[in-house]
Design a protein around this motif. Structure first.
Motif, PDB file in Angstrom:
ATOM      1  N   THR A 295      37.010  42.810  40.569  1.00 26.02           N
ATOM      2  CA  THR A 295      37.149  41.452  40.630  1.00 26.02           C
ATOM      3  C   THR A 295      38.140  40.863  39.881  1.00 26.02           C
ATOM      4  OG1 THR A 295      35.488  41.190  38.957  1.00 26.02           O
ATOM      5  CG2 THR A 295      34.750  41.267  41.235  1.00 26.02           C
ATOM      6  N   CYS A 296      38.746  39.613  40.154  1.00 24.65           N
ATOM      7  CA  CYS A 296      39.676  39.090  39.478  1.00 24.65           C
ATOM      8  C   CYS A 296      39.179  38.329  38.268  1.00 24.65           C
ATOM      9  CB  CYS A 296      40.245  37.850  40.433  1.00 24.65           C
ATOM     10  SG  CYS A 296      41.371  36.674  39.634  1.00 24.65           S
ATOM     11  N   THR A 297      39.770  38.533  37.195  1.00 25.59           N
ATOM     12  CA  THR A 297      39.366  37.800  36.002  1.00 25.59           C
ATOM     13  C   THR A 297      40.402  36.774  35.500  1.00 25.59           C
ATOM     14  OG1 THR A 297      40.539  39.455  34.637  1.00 25.59           O
ATOM     15  CG2 THR A 297      37.745  39.876  35.011  1.00 25.59           C
ATOM     16  N   GLN A 298      41.370  36.849  35.991  1.00 25.69           N
ATOM     17  CA  GLN A 298      42.303  35.828  35.450  1.00 25.69           C
ATOM     18  C   GLN A 298      43.275  35.428  36.739  1.00 25.69           C
ATOM     19  OE1 GLN A 298      45.770  36.646  32.836  1.00 25.69           O
ATOM     20  NE2 GLN A 298      44.538  35.302  31.428  1.00 25.69           N
ATOM     21  N   PHE A 299      43.804  34.350  36.631  1.00 27.08           N
ATOM     22  CA  PHE A 299      44.644  34.255  37.841  1.00 27.08           C
ATOM     23  C   PHE A 299      45.826  33.037  37.380  1.00 27.08           C
ATOM     24  CE2 PHE A 299      43.249  30.003  39.603  1.00 27.08           C
ATOM     25  CZ  PHE A 299      41.801  30.285  39.535  1.00 27.08           C
TER      26      PHE A 299
END
Lengths: 157, 344
Positions: B314-318
């Motif tokens: 899962t994305c934690t930072q974008f």
């Protein structure tokens, strides 16, 4: 609105009466503009159903019925008949009832209503006051996205 | 280290926190898109001069050296993306075709194969499927399409999957979806099972490969979205002309209403005195000086990119870049705790 007319062309080509674009090999036929949804019978039937509902003071149901599968093809008479039905329903609402009616509409119905509102602005400027009242309520529900969808819509109501 | 693309003729490489590191000049028209392949450390750029370059870092000199890619297009290139295996990349263009470019060892250059039919207008966005031989294209002819990009030249062995139920050769159309507006952004989910795309009719559309005919379509109340990324297998983050990113969750076959991720605290106190207010009103005609918008970005957000992922993908930072020239990094974990009801 203007979308329903096929423009031959202007200027020099109009004088020659030749539609140059028709000879273009890579011409793009916009498929969206060719479809036809409701026929005359369906629209007439809808008009009478709406009339019944309105006479029974069921304005909310009349609105939902009027917004069902709008004609989006090229037949102008069918479209203006449906347009009249929708305008009639909008006129029959008391100002205080509009909120409740809009709140129950689905996003698809909100979009269709918005399209008719904008058609109303351009075709019936005399009704503008009532339409603006509706517009305010519909934007509160559908947001600016519903207005964007009216503008990008290639199948006009 | 991040790279940022400039709408001028060169583009810049920057370190996080701002200082410009290198300037890469080669293109003679506006650079339209950049992509960095992290594993092989190659950068690809494409521009309005109908060219694309692949930049390799010379380990000894520390200089990025460009090598030309033969795209064979007669219009500007609009979008470029490395495939997951980084052995090829796709370049979309205004020439209504997609160039899939791979390295030809024999001649030591990058060659391209075209996907042309049935794309009828400029390609705005491309995304690769994790399998490395399927890609999705969003274009200005209001359609989102999925193609097979299995190349004989690179000895691809495509497998049958949900998107490709029978083996298809290069440029075979696997699926086609229609919207009312230009398709601005298209993305496969991390597993590749789902595809999401955002179109100019302010809608978000998601489809699962097992039920290709039923598209989850969300007609959003916001202005059109320009970029969409997957935060996890069941949620997407999108941003666009509304200047803030928002998160949408997939609940069965509907999409939840978006949660706004840009929550700015109102400035506390600091009101002007009555005298100052009237002076301001007299001088400028407005009684407050502040003309900034209540969002972090002051103009439309053009692109979102996942910069860090957690253990489960899962994305934690974008990051988001906008037309206001800002690049903002968003920490999803921090946001999850500060915004009530945020589910990722």
């Amino acid at each position: 609105v203007g979308r329903d007319q096929t423009v031959i062309s202007s200027g020099i080509n109009a004088e020659y009466g030749v539609d140059v674009d028709a000879y273009d090999e890579e011409a793009y036929e916009d498929e969206a503009r060719v479809q036809d949804d409701s026929g005359v019978a369906e629209v007439t039937e809808r008009a009478s159903k709406v009339k019944d509902l309105l006479s029974q003071m069921k304005t909310k149901e009349a609105l939902v019925e009027a917004l069902k599968s709008p004609p989006v093809g090229r037949d102008q008479t069918v479209k203006s008949q449906n347009y009249d039905t929708v305008m009639w329903v909008l006129k029959s609402f008391k100002g205080s009832d509009i909120d409740a009616a809009v709140a129950d509409l689905s996003m698809v119905e909100v979009d269709i209503l918005m399209k008719y509102l904008y058609k109303g602005f351009s075709c019936s400027p005399d009704k503008a006051a009532n339409l603006l009242l509706w517009h305010e309520k519909v934007v509160a529900k559908g947001g600016l996205g519903s207005i964007v969808r009216v503008m990008v819509d290639r199948k006009g109501v | 280290v991040l790279s940022s693309c400039w709408k001028r003729k060169q583009w810049y490489q920057r370190r996080v926190r701002g200082t410009k590191e290198t300037e890469l000049q080669k293109h003679i028209e506006r650079v339209k898109c950049v992509d960095w392949a992290p594993n092989t450390n190659r950068i690809s750029t494409c521009a309005g001069d109908r060219n694309a370059y692949v930049w390799n870092l010379n380990a000894e000199t520390g200089v990025w050296e460009p090598s030309l890619v033969l795209l064979r297009i007669e219009r500007a290139a609009t979008y470029i993306r490395w495939s997951p295996a980084e052995d090829r990349f796709a370049v979309g263009s205004g020439a209504r075709l997609l160039s899939v470019c791979f390295y030809d060892n024999e001649h030591d250059w990058w060659v391209s194969k075209h996907i042309k039919k049935p794309i009828r207008s400029t390609i705005l966005c491309v995304d690769w499927h994790p399998s490395n031989h399927i890609l999705a294209i969003g274009s200005c002819d209001f359609k989102c399409r999925i193609f097979s990009a299995a190349l004989k030249e690179t000895n691809d062995k495509p497998e049958i999957s949900g998107w490709m139920p029978k083996l298809s050769k290069f440029s075979a159309l696997l699926a086609e979806y229609e919207t009312q507006g230009w398709v601005h952004s298209v993305k496969f989910s991390p597993s590749g099972d789902r595809l999401a795309w955002a179109a100019h009719d302010a809608s978000i559309n998601i489809v699962h490969m097992d039920s290709k005919d039923s598209v989850i379509r969300s007609l959003t109340p916001s202005l059109p979205l320009l970029s969409i990324i997957w935060a996890s297998e069941g949620s997407v983050v999108c941003a666009g002309h509304d200047n803030y990113p928002s998160l949408y969750n997939i609940n069965g076959d509907t999409l939840s209403a978006g949660t706004r991720l840009d929550v700015k605290e109102k400035k506390a106190g600091g009101g002007m005195s009555a005298m100052a207010r009237f002076q301001q009103l007299d001088r400028t005609g407005a009684d407050t000086k502040d003309s900034t918008l209540g969002t972090t970005h002051q103009n439309a957000i053009v692109e979102l990119r996942v910069t860090a992922t957690g253990g489960d993908g899962t994305c934690t930072q974008f990051s988001s870049v906008g037309m206001d020239g800002k690049m903002v990094l968003w920490n999803l974990d921090a946001l999850a705790s500060s915004i009530a009801d945020l589910k990722i």
